[in-house]
Design an enzyme around this catalytic site. Structure first.
Site, PDB file in Angstrom:
ATOM      1  N   GLU A   8      -0.452 -24.662  68.326  1.00 43.67           N
ATOM      2  CA  GLU A   8      -2.593 -24.722  68.654  1.00 43.67           C
ATOM      3  C   GLU A   8      -2.978 -25.537  68.307  1.00 43.67           C
ATOM      4  O   GLU A   8      -2.779 -26.889  69.196  1.00 43.67           O
ATOM      5  CB  GLU A   8      -2.925 -23.462  67.597  1.00 43.67           C
ATOM      6  CG  GLU A   8      -3.870 -22.886  67.964  1.00 43.67           C
ATOM      7  CD  GLU A   8      -5.007 -23.338  68.736  1.00 43.67           C
ATOM      8  OE1 GLU A   8      -5.256 -24.273  70.051  1.00 43.67           O
ATOM      9  OE2 GLU A   8      -5.505 -23.542  67.738  1.00 43.67           O
ATOM     10  N   THR A  29      -0.374 -28.583  71.685  1.00 48.33           N
ATOM     11  CA  THR A  29       0.372 -27.942  72.920  1.00 48.33           C
ATOM     12  C   THR A  29       1.431 -29.129  73.551  1.00 48.33           C
ATOM     13  O   THR A  29       0.785 -30.013  73.805  1.00 48.33           O
ATOM     14  CB  THR A  29      -0.337 -27.389  73.769  1.00 48.33           C
ATOM     15  OG1 THR A  29      -1.213 -25.825  72.676  1.00 48.33           O
ATOM     16  CG2 THR A  29       0.480 -25.851  74.879  1.00 48.33           C
ATOM     17  N   SER A  85      -4.368 -19.218  76.822  1.00 52.32           N
ATOM     18  CA  SER A  85      -4.542 -20.394  77.406  1.00 52.32           C
ATOM     19  C   SER A  85      -3.160 -21.167  78.259  1.00 52.32           C
ATOM     20  O   SER A  85      -4.034 -21.682  79.541  1.00 52.32           O
ATOM     21  CB  SER A  85      -5.982 -21.285  77.633  1.00 52.32           C
ATOM     22  OG  SER A  85      -7.062 -20.371  77.032  1.00 52.32           O
TER      23      SER A  85
HETATM   24  N1  GLY Z   1      -3.141 -22.499  70.992  1.00 56.03           N
HETATM   25  C1  GLY Z   1      -3.239 -22.821  72.866  1.00 56.03           C
HETATM   26  C2  GLY Z   1      -3.679 -21.510  73.843  1.00 56.03           C
HETATM   27  O1  GLY Z   1      -2.033 -20.568  73.476  1.00 56.03           O
HETATM   28  O2  GLY Z   1      -4.065 -21.657  74.590  1.00 56.03           O
END
Ligand code: GLY
Length: 582
Positions: free
Chosen positions: A423, A403, A468
């Site tokens: 991701e 991210t 998150s």
């Molecule tokens: N894939 C990381 C998030 O969406 O928190």
């Protein structure tokens, strides 16, 4: 450009406040987690802070040319997808928290990936109903959700942008054509992931030409990405969601060797971004606002801070173990609620308001009044006010760090706080048309039930996996004050919450707050950042009853504080970012 780099990269010592100096005395003056020290960057009119200098420069150039924050967002994201391809890009999704200065309005846009229409709750289970191993699910087509980023950029630009779309796509096309130098971080991440990247011919040929990782400094060109962006430049979002690019995305997913996925042309054709009301939690004199469901970000950050409201953290400091006991257990309680209640609220009823109601958080915060770590039994989900009678089981989904986050303030006071992702590092490892495809669907829970009780974050067709990501705008007197966010999987929540405590309660400027050594507690184990002053707190935290673990904690916090005197930018010294402003 050199001048601007020098402006931002002046060396600074370990950014700890005076109160924490004692704890830091015996620690090397620079953090061992790659920190070289950063100095606060200031500007009068506008600023962009992103994870890669090319991306920051692209945003800066747009702002300098009179573009607004949304225009700059387009240029930054499309450049990040080229120079930091492992973290985010047009094959993934993103959340935007946006403050419109003229309207005086804060809102959010959800560009999260969706599960294909043909997905079932058992997507990540084998024929015996057992959950797949994490990387067996990640690598290949099964984990690929409908990408949302292009639609998010295009639709918000159509509504809110000021410069022509094609002008904002052009810088990334030029850089992809002319080439850019491979950074140490990209080289290191390719090297660490060679085996998985090598499973797919296209991905291998791009990242490991001739079988070896792209070396640092190699001039990397990506003509396929340039061609994709040209289609998007000419045809807007349709250039991505239909036609040849859409077909090759679907072909790549459905024909992935060993692990084909379900993404179909209809999923791309039907994809929509969603404007959603910002979730805001009260913290002292501030409103901490961010992305609500399907992200758990704003709710969990808001819960942590809301539970701390009754405690006098400003009279403590960043070297005080009791401050970290309060923060660590507030976080554990918030994660207990997150695991029970939080998912895509378009599919699962959620007590969104109840979870951040001040009375509920005050009551939860009273659990922190002792002087020892809470026991495992004490860290249970609470009972927020809710009209639904519904039984939900606790969640087991795994999230690993990848991210990217960027923050932008334009000359008119519009603010962009965007966290963006494919991701896992390098996503599904599938690549087509010059970009990587996400593995966002592995943010869903693999099991669907626990002891017969359904899990809120289970896979369902069209649903968005819980995130998150916590792109945040802190409001003070109804005006934006702090803009911040981070990568880091489910640790994002702790990175953002502790940075805000450091900035709002401990009077660290945004650079000092971002550089502050990390202590992160999600599920009980206290992670302490390796090679930093955080290690010195280990004996005290052990004595309080925590299990502690010293490890690298690679946040990528990028923030801006808006003051009466101008803008202050902070860059995470653990990554390669840059703050640029004027
Ligand atoms: N894939 C990381 C998030 O969406 O928190």
């Amino acid at each position: 450009m050199k001048k601007l780099w020098a402006f931002a990269l002046l060396a600074a010592g370990l950014a700890l406040p005076a109160q924490a100096q004692e704890a830091a005395d015996s620690v090397a003056p620079e953090m061992a987690s790659g920190n070289t020290g950063r100095q606060l960057v200031t500007a009068k009119k506008f600023m962009v802070v992103a994870a890669n200098p090319h991306a920051s420069q692209a945003g800066f150039d747009v702002l300098k040319a009179g573009g607004n924050a949304i225009d700059a967002m387009v240029a930054v994201q499309l450049t990040l997808g080229l120079v930091e391809p492992q973290s985010s890009g047009i094959g993934g999704g993103a959340f935007l928290v946006y403050y419109d200065a003229e309207a005086g309005k804060l809102t959010t846009y959800d560009g999260r990936e969706t599960a294909p229409a043909s997905a079932t709750p058992e997507l990540f289970q084998n024929e015996n109903g057992e959950p797949l191993k994490f990387y067996d699910a990640v690598v290949g087509g099964l984990s690929v959700g409908t990408p949302g980023t292009v639609k998010l950029l295009y639709d918000t630009h159509s509504k809110l942008g000021s410069l022509p779309w094609a002008d904002l796509v052009a810088p990334a096309i030029k850089l992809a054509t002319d080439g850019f130098k491979v950074s140490p971080r990209l080289n290191a991440l390719i090297t660490a992931d060679q085996e998985r990247l090598s499973r797919f011919e296209t991905t291998k040929n791009y990242f490991l030409p001739g079988g070896t990782p792209l070396p640092v400094g190699h001039l990397l060109k990506n003509p396929e990405y340039a061609a994709t962006l040209t289609a998007i430049s000419q045809n807007g979002a349709d250039g991505f969601y239909s036609g040849d690019i859409a077909k090759s995305v679907v072909d790549t997913v459905q024909s992935a060797k060993g692990n084909p996925g379900k993404l179909a042309l209809e999923d791309l054709a039907n994809y929509k971004i969603k404007e959603r009301t910002a979730v805001c939690a009260k913290y002292r004199v501030y409103e901490v606002c961010g992305m609500g469901p399907p992200s758990s970000g704003a709710l969990t950050v808001g819960q942590i801070l809301g539970q701390l409201n009754s405690y006098d953290l400003p009279s403590m400091n960043s070297g005080d173990p009791n401050a970290w006991r309060l923060i660590g257990d507030a976080s554990r309680l918030a994660f207990a609620d997150r695991g029970r209640y939080m998912a895509d609220s378009d599919y699962v009823p959620m007590p969104t308001k109840g979870l951040i109601a001040p009375a509920y958080l005050k009551e939860r915060g009273e659990l922190l009044s002792g002087d020892k770590a809470l026991s495992k039994e004490q860290v249970a989900p609470g009972n927020p006010t809710w009209d639904h009678a519904m039984l939900l089981a606790d969640d087991e989904s795994i999230e690993l760090p990848s991210t990217s986050h960027f923050s932008i303030v334009d000359a008119n006071g519009n603010v962009v706080s965007m966290t963006t992702t494919i991701e896992n590092g390098f996503g599904s490892r599938l690549m087509t048309n010059g970009f990587l495809l996400n593995n966002e669907l592995t943010d869903f829970s693999f099991p669907t039930h626990s002891d017969g009780v359904p899990i809120a974050n289970r896979v369902e067709p069209g649903k968005r996996p819980r995130s998150s990501m916590s792109p945040t705008i802190v409001m003070k007197d109804d005006k934006p004050f702090v803009v911040v966010g981070s990568p880091g999987g489910s640790r994002i929540i702790g990175y953002v919450a502790t940075t805000l405590v450091a900035n709002l309660d401990w009077s660290m400027n945004i650079q000092e707050a971002i550089s502050m050594p990390h202590l992160i507690n999600r599920f009980g184990t206290y992670d302490l950042e390796k090679g930093t002053a955080a290690e010195k707190l280990q004996p005290a935290l052990d004595a309080m009853g925590y299990k502690t673990n010293i490890r690298d904690l690679n946040s990528g916090l990028h923030g801006i504080v808006i003051t009466a005197d101008g803008l202050q930018g902070g860059v995470d010294p653990r990554r390669e970012g840059l703050a640029l402003g004027e």
